[in-house]
Design a protein around this motif. Structure first.
Motif, PDB file in Angstrom:
ATOM      1  N   GLY A 102       0.651  -1.243   0.046  1.00  0.00           N
ATOM      2  CA  GLY A 102       0.009   0.127  -0.005  1.00  0.00           C
ATOM      3  C   GLY A 102       0.719   1.242   0.110  1.00  0.00           C
ATOM      4  N   PHE A 103       0.426   2.286   0.652  1.00  0.00           N
ATOM      5  CA  PHE A 103       1.009   3.579   0.700  1.00  0.00           C
ATOM      6  C   PHE A 103       1.318   4.025   2.243  1.00  0.00           C
ATOM      7  CE2 PHE A 103      -0.992   3.234  -3.416  1.00  0.00           C
ATOM      8  CZ  PHE A 103      -0.045   3.712  -4.365  1.00  0.00           C
ATOM      9  N   HIS A 104       2.461   4.591   2.364  1.00  0.00           N
ATOM     10  CA  HIS A 104       2.858   4.972   3.667  1.00  0.00           C
ATOM     11  C   HIS A 104       3.456   6.360   3.684  1.00  0.00           C
ATOM     12  CE1 HIS A 104       2.526   0.476   3.721  1.00  0.00           C
ATOM     13  NE2 HIS A 104       3.314   0.552   2.635  1.00  0.00           N
ATOM     14  N   ALA A 105       3.419   6.811   5.111  1.00  0.00           N
ATOM     15  CA  ALA A 105       4.062   8.146   5.076  1.00  0.00           C
ATOM     16  C   ALA A 105       5.163   7.962   6.442  1.00  0.00           C
ATOM     17  CB  ALA A 105       2.890   9.010   5.590  1.00  0.00           C
ATOM     18  N   ILE A 106       5.927   8.943   6.497  1.00  0.00           N
ATOM     19  CA  ILE A 106       6.897   9.133   7.542  1.00  0.00           C
ATOM     20  C   ILE A 106       7.024  10.677   7.936  1.00  0.00           C
ATOM     21  CG2 ILE A 106       9.395   8.790   8.132  1.00  0.00           C
ATOM     22  CD1 ILE A 106       9.727   6.869   5.958  1.00  0.00           C
ATOM     23  N   ASP A 107       6.961  10.907   9.208  1.00  0.00           N
ATOM     24  CA  ASP A 107       7.144  12.316   9.697  1.00  0.00           C
ATOM     25  C   ASP A 107       8.469  12.485   9.875  1.00  0.00           C
ATOM     26  OD1 ASP A 107       5.385  14.459  11.442  1.00  0.00           O
ATOM     27  OD2 ASP A 107       7.271  14.199  12.380  1.00  0.00           O
ATOM     28  N   VAL A 108       8.778  13.545   8.884  1.00  0.00           N
ATOM     29  CA  VAL A 108      10.400  13.789   8.824  1.00  0.00           C
ATOM     30  C   VAL A 108      10.768  14.216  10.383  1.00  0.00           C
ATOM     31  CG1 VAL A 108      12.081  15.370   7.948  1.00  0.00           C
ATOM     32  CG2 VAL A 108      10.154  14.266   6.500  1.00  0.00           C
ATOM     33  N   ASP A 109      10.094  14.934  11.065  1.00  0.00           N
ATOM     34  CA  ASP A 109      10.611  15.575  12.489  1.00  0.00           C
ATOM     35  C   ASP A 109      10.963  14.059  13.497  1.00  0.00           C
ATOM     36  OD1 ASP A 109      10.898  18.233  11.740  1.00  0.00           O
ATOM     37  OD2 ASP A 109       8.926  18.469  12.265  1.00  0.00           O
ATOM     38  N   SER A 110       9.814  13.650  13.586  1.00  0.00           N
ATOM     39  CA  SER A 110       9.957  12.341  14.494  1.00  0.00           C
ATOM     40  C   SER A 110      10.521  11.146  14.196  1.00  0.00           C
ATOM     41  CB  SER A 110       8.405  12.290  15.000  1.00  0.00           C
ATOM     42  OG  SER A 110       7.546  11.511  13.911  1.00  0.00           O
ATOM     43  N   GLY A 111      10.514  11.096  12.735  1.00  0.00           N
ATOM     44  CA  GLY A 111      10.889   9.740  12.098  1.00  0.00           C
ATOM     45  C   GLY A 111       9.960   8.552  12.331  1.00  0.00           C
ATOM     46  N   THR A 112       8.646   8.737  12.558  1.00  0.00           N
ATOM     47  CA  THR A 112       7.675   7.808  12.753  1.00  0.00           C
ATOM     48  C   THR A 112       7.109   7.464  11.559  1.00  0.00           C
ATOM     49  OG1 THR A 112       7.319   8.604  14.953  1.00  0.00           O
ATOM     50  CG2 THR A 112       5.688   7.315  14.135  1.00  0.00           C
ATOM     51  N   PRO A 113       7.061   6.234  11.115  1.00  0.00           N
ATOM     52  CA  PRO A 113       6.259   5.785   9.830  1.00  0.00           C
ATOM     53  C   PRO A 113       4.965   5.315  10.315  1.00  0.00           C
ATOM     54  CG  PRO A 113       7.836   3.797  10.527  1.00  0.00           C
ATOM     55  CD  PRO A 113       7.787   5.134  11.572  1.00  0.00           C
ATOM     56  N   TYR A 114       4.053   5.213   9.482  1.00  0.00           N
ATOM     57  CA  TYR A 114       2.389   4.963   9.746  1.00  0.00           C
ATOM     58  C   TYR A 114       2.026   4.575   8.001  1.00  0.00           C
ATOM     59  CZ  TYR A 114       1.466   9.792   8.767  1.00  0.00           C
ATOM     60  OH  TYR A 114       1.522  11.054   8.122  1.00  0.00           O
ATOM     61  N   ASP A 115       0.969   4.070   8.213  1.00  0.00           N
ATOM     62  CA  ASP A 115      -0.028   3.748   6.959  1.00  0.00           C
ATOM     63  C   ASP A 115      -0.765   4.749   6.442  1.00  0.00           C
ATOM     64  OD1 ASP A 115       1.337   1.087   6.782  1.00  0.00           O
ATOM     65  OD2 ASP A 115      -0.161   0.164   8.115  1.00  0.00           O
ATOM     66  N   LEU A 116      -0.826   4.971   5.254  1.00  0.00           N
ATOM     67  CA  LEU A 116      -2.067   5.928   4.763  1.00  0.00           C
ATOM     68  C   LEU A 116      -3.250   5.296   3.988  1.00  0.00           C
ATOM     69  CD1 LEU A 116       0.314   8.751   2.929  1.00  0.00           C
ATOM     70  CD2 LEU A 116      -0.946   8.933   5.084  1.00  0.00           C
ATOM     71  N   TYR A 117      -2.901   4.251   3.223  1.00  0.00           N
ATOM     72  CA  TYR A 117      -3.756   3.588   2.610  1.00  0.00           C
ATOM     73  C   TYR A 117      -3.067   2.132   2.296  1.00  0.00           C
ATOM     74  CZ  TYR A 117      -6.944   2.173  -1.056  1.00  0.00           C
ATOM     75  OH  TYR A 117      -8.079   1.573  -1.610  1.00  0.00           O
ATOM     76  N   LEU A 118      -3.973   1.187   2.709  1.00  0.00           N
ATOM     77  CA  LEU A 118      -3.883  -0.242   2.548  1.00  0.00           C
ATOM     78  C   LEU A 118      -5.107  -0.922   1.973  1.00  0.00           C
ATOM     79  CD1 LEU A 118      -2.453  -1.548   5.785  1.00  0.00           C
ATOM     80  CD2 LEU A 118      -1.061  -0.416   3.900  1.00  0.00           C
ATOM     81  N   PRO A 119      -4.778  -1.042   0.545  1.00  0.00           N
ATOM     82  CA  PRO A 119      -6.064  -1.763  -0.342  1.00  0.00           C
ATOM     83  C   PRO A 119      -6.231  -3.078   0.017  1.00  0.00           C
ATOM     84  CG  PRO A 119      -3.962  -1.786  -1.701  1.00  0.00           C
ATOM     85  CD  PRO A 119      -3.488  -1.021  -0.202  1.00  0.00           C
ATOM     86  N   THR A 120      -7.088  -3.379   1.088  1.00  0.00           N
ATOM     87  CA  THR A 120      -7.157  -4.742   1.871  1.00  0.00           C
ATOM     88  C   THR A 120      -8.091  -5.417   0.785  1.00  0.00           C
ATOM     89  OG1 THR A 120      -8.978  -3.637   3.044  1.00  0.00           O
ATOM     90  CG2 THR A 120      -6.860  -3.863   4.018  1.00  0.00           C
ATOM     91  N   HIS A 121      -8.717  -4.967  -0.158  1.00  0.00           N
ATOM     92  CA  HIS A 121      -9.810  -5.675  -1.002  1.00  0.00           C
ATOM     93  C   HIS A 121      -9.097  -6.298  -2.375  1.00  0.00           C
ATOM     94  CE1 HIS A 121      -8.900  -1.795  -3.028  1.00  0.00           C
ATOM     95  NE2 HIS A 121      -9.408  -2.428  -4.282  1.00  0.00           N
ATOM     96  N   ILE A 122      -7.698  -6.286  -2.372  1.00  0.00           N
ATOM     97  CA  ILE A 122      -6.968  -7.086  -3.156  1.00  0.00           C
ATOM     98  C   ILE A 122      -6.056  -8.048  -2.379  1.00  0.00           C
ATOM     99  CG2 ILE A 122      -4.973  -6.644  -4.885  1.00  0.00           C
ATOM    100  CD1 ILE A 122      -5.866  -3.970  -5.470  1.00  0.00           C
ATOM    101  N   GLN A 123      -6.247  -9.284  -3.004  1.00  0.00           N
ATOM    102  CA  GLN A 123      -5.584 -10.297  -2.481  1.00  0.00           C
ATOM    103  C   GLN A 123      -3.967 -10.167  -2.848  1.00  0.00           C
ATOM    104  OE1 GLN A 123      -6.805 -12.411  -0.108  1.00  0.00           O
ATOM    105  NE2 GLN A 123      -8.578 -11.264  -0.476  1.00  0.00           N
ATOM    106  N   GLY A 124      -3.225 -10.323  -2.202  1.00  0.00           N
ATOM    107  CA  GLY A 124      -1.716 -10.438  -2.482  1.00  0.00           C
ATOM    108  C   GLY A 124      -1.151  -9.057  -2.491  1.00  0.00           C
TER     109      GLY A 124
END
Length: 289
Positions: free
Chosen positions: A155-177
């Motif tokens: 899927g698509f993810h983000a990283i806060d540049v100041d803290s360095g914390t990664p997190y998910d933006l969008y995970l297409p769970t309707h697609i297998q694999g």
């Protein structure tokens, strides 16, 4: 126009008879951008996918041969000795040019340092990411918060540049694999808070007629997709089809760049060679060669 093939770099002179000049031979180029204001051509190239800056004055002198001093200088420099580069994006924020680079298991962010340095210098580094980045971008939310955006097979993810914390933006769970991220588009006039993400043969807004091999966002607030049988032009806001061009034969096409009202792209032919095309976008969104 500067273009790449699987084995070299060349210049097409569009002002005259269309003469082609060979600039660099026997080197594979994966991605490139011309930064005229910085006098550099940035590339991912070579067997080890290194990130290099080629100086435009040095490339120009290979054609004109009118400055012996330039010819003696080394025509390129490496960015941070990076190898295994997957994708990069140059982003301008106010007077700063950032270079965000996706590696096999990390993201590196560089900032351009003017003279006397005249190079990209290390700014931030994000290692041991939970997903391997395949495409990358950088946004400045509301003019304050720097965030790295990247796509992976999940899927698509983000990283806060100041803290360095990664997190998910969008995970297409309707697609297998796994998925294949095509493009990350920062929508204009949203202060960096709204994105258009494209993957596989569908995305959050658009439904393509066929799976595109390459997707690009145009200055006209349109998204163009290059499929094997057709090129589709769609509104980035509504997803409506605004133009289509059918190929004479099925072929894979790769987006190169957009200049003024023209879009340049390459077709991959048998034997590893490549042919360059350009297309003019009219005011009514019709395609003209």
């Amino acid at each position: 126009m500067i273009g790449e093939t699987l084995s070299g770099l060349w210049l097409l002179d569009r002002s005259g008879q269309g003469k082609v000049y060979s600039l660099i031979g026997r080197r594979r180029f994966q991605q490139m951008d011309v930064l005229e204001g910085l006098n550099v051509l940035i590339t991912i190239s070579g067997k080890k996918n290194k990130l290099r800056l080629y100086y435009l004055s040095w490339l120009r002198n290979k054609i004109l041969r009118n400055d012996p001093e330039v010819e003696k200088r080394q025509g390129w420099s490496s960015v941070g000795e990076l190898e295994g580069c997957v994708h990069y994006k140059v982003v301008r924020y106010e007077k700063i040019k950032f270079l965000v680079v996706a590696l096999k298991n990390a993201v590196e962010v560089y900032a351009w340092a003017p003279k006397p340095y005249h190079k990209f210098m290390a700014f931030k580094s994000f290692r041991a990411l939970p997903q391997k980045p395949l495409s990358v971008d950088l946004t400045v939310e509301e003019g304050q918060r720097l965030k790295v955006i990247y796509g992976s097979v999940s899927g698509f993810h983000a990283i806060d540049v100041d803290s360095g914390t990664p997190y998910d933006l969008y995970l297409p769970t309707h697609i297998q694999g796994s998925i294949r991220p095509h493009a990350i588009v920062l929508l204009p006039q949203t202060l960096g808070t709204e994105l258009l993400v494209c993957y596989e043969d569908e995305d959050t807004v658009l439904q393509w007629g066929e799976m595109p091999a390459s997707v690009a966002y145009l200055q006209s607030n349109q998204v163009m997709g290059w499929g094997e049988k057709a090129i589709e032009l769609r509104s980035a806001k509504t997803g409506n089809l605004e133009g289509v061009f059918m190929h004479k034969k099925a072929q894979k096409l790769k987006f190169l760049c957009e200049r003024n009202d023209k879009v340049f792209f390459a077709s991959v032919l048998s034997g590893g060679s490549s042919q360059i095309y350009f297309m003019t976008l009219g005011h009514n969104s019709l395609f003209n060669w």
